[in-house]
Scaffold this motif. Sequence first.
Motif, PDB file in Angstrom:
ATOM      1  N   LEU A 102       0.815  -1.218   0.000  1.00  0.00           N
ATOM      2  CA  LEU A 102       0.000   0.000   0.000  1.00  0.00           C
ATOM      3  C   LEU A 102       0.848   1.268   0.000  1.00  0.00           C
ATOM      4  N   VAL A 103       2.044   1.206   0.582  1.00  0.00           N
ATOM      5  CA  VAL A 103       2.923   2.380   0.550  1.00  0.00           C
ATOM      6  C   VAL A 103       3.354   2.667  -0.893  1.00  0.00           C
ATOM      7  N   VAL A 104       3.536   1.605  -1.675  1.00  0.00           N
ATOM      8  CA  VAL A 104       3.921   1.798  -3.083  1.00  0.00           C
ATOM      9  C   VAL A 104       2.821   2.521  -3.858  1.00  0.00           C
ATOM     10  N   VAL A 105       1.556   2.262  -3.509  1.00  0.00           N
ATOM     11  CA  VAL A 105       0.406   2.743  -4.292  1.00  0.00           C
ATOM     12  C   VAL A 105       0.472   4.246  -4.582  1.00  0.00           C
ATOM     13  N   ASN A 106       0.770   5.054  -3.570  1.00  0.00           N
ATOM     14  CA  ASN A 106       0.739   6.511  -3.758  1.00  0.00           C
ATOM     15  C   ASN A 106       2.112   7.172  -3.705  1.00  0.00           C
ATOM     16  N   GLU A 150      -1.708   5.901   5.637  1.00  0.00           N
ATOM     17  CA  GLU A 150      -2.312   5.051   6.661  1.00  0.00           C
ATOM     18  C   GLU A 150      -1.484   3.786   6.883  1.00  0.00           C
ATOM     19  N   ALA A 151      -0.964   3.199   5.803  1.00  0.00           N
ATOM     20  CA  ALA A 151      -0.150   1.991   5.918  1.00  0.00           C
ATOM     21  C   ALA A 151       1.140   2.271   6.674  1.00  0.00           C
ATOM     22  N   MET A 152       1.760   3.416   6.402  1.00  0.00           N
ATOM     23  CA  MET A 152       3.005   3.752   7.064  1.00  0.00           C
ATOM     24  C   MET A 152       2.776   4.081   8.536  1.00  0.00           C
ATOM     25  N   ARG A 153       1.617   4.670   8.856  1.00  0.00           N
ATOM     26  CA  ARG A 153       1.305   4.954  10.265  1.00  0.00           C
ATOM     27  C   ARG A 153       1.169   3.664  11.074  1.00  0.00           C
ATOM     28  N   ALA A 154       0.757   2.597  10.409  1.00  0.00           N
ATOM     29  CA  ALA A 154       0.618   1.312  11.109  1.00  0.00           C
ATOM     30  C   ALA A 154       1.980   0.690  11.405  1.00  0.00           C
TER      31      ALA A 154
END
Length: 420
Positions: free
Chosen positions: A273-277, A328-332
């Motif tokens: 998910l981090v790659v996505v944006n 959001e993925a990185m915050r997790a």
Amino acid sequence: MELMRRGKKGLFTHKRPVPTRYREIEGRAYVWTALHTDARAEALQKARAIVFLQDAQWEAALAKQTVKASALYAELRTLAQAMGFAYLPEADVADLPDKEFLQRVEAGVAGTASECAAVLGAAEVPKLLLSGLFDAYAGFVADKIRKKDAQQLRKWRSPRLRAVTNLIGVIGDMPVQEITRQHALTFRAHWWSRMQSEGRSAATGNHDLGNLSSMVSEVCMKQGWDMANPFLRLWFEPDGERRPAFSAEWISSKILAPGALDNMSDEERAIFLVVVNTGARPSEIINLLPERIRLDANIPHIQIRAEGRTLKNKYSSRDVPLLGVSLEAMRAFPDGFPRYRTFGDWTDHATGHLRDSGLLESDKHTAYSLRHSISDRLLNSGCQDRVRKEIMGHKPEKMIYGEGSNLDTKLAALAPIALV
């Protein structure tokens, strides 16, 4: 790779058959190594490192067998050059015109015993078998690879060793100095046959031909061999196929659908998910250090740096804003993903999960297609080319001046295309 539990505590031990190449050096058929852990994942990680270390130690032992001959040749070659002569083996010296031959004899008689041996070619040029080509090459480029981490070294080492192994399978383990253009053409014909019968791509054969060409060229140059590179200009015409990008619609409706990525672990899914944006390379995300994850900044972002490893190029060192699902993925996982730093090829693993879940937009897509997707989305949104390349970590096509785009500029470019 065989792992066995032993003893009352059930700790893992690694059992490895000694490769035929190293039997004479090792003397044992199997090597047993205690791993001092009862966790299988940790045991596998340790075992992989042990295999790499064992290979290096055995190769060093093999190299010692030829060190005396190689050292003598190197010493006499240097001495001959200092006396104003190109070093030639004894047989070649004997074939010189009388005038040149007598010049060498006179210089040798007037000098020391070592100088005489140098100008008259007392040491034969050591033969380097193909099976030793990679190790010789690795030694000559050690300064260029010294900053690679273990995972990068594996990826650097594997295709080059594979190319040598493939070549040996076609022409045998012959001396590198005796490889001719005809041998190289035979190997090219071998790959052409595989392309026809197995449907292999031109890129696969070109990888072997390119790696062999660069290794032979480097070794010949550093050894001072007067030998033409037999692998030059033998590449196949590229197939012209590019890895496709995921469409924004596919990512939004399929990949980001509730539960679509449930077959991934939490960390693997977050990396994805981090790659996505961000469009960052998966390896750049996996190797982020905690202090490079700036969630507390005015513009949350990641800082991609060459720390403990190398980056693909100097333009890869950059800051990239975090938005939408990537933020959001990185915050997790504010401390990053240390579990995956020695995992292996994350892209292949993630692609397998996407395939199993029917989330590949075509059979040509891979998990890496996410990176291609954001490049396309930026391009189609009208983003300036320089800003797009600075976000992606690409080399600019023209000379650039100044520090480049800041986080505000990158954020303005990413915000309209970010997926949530």
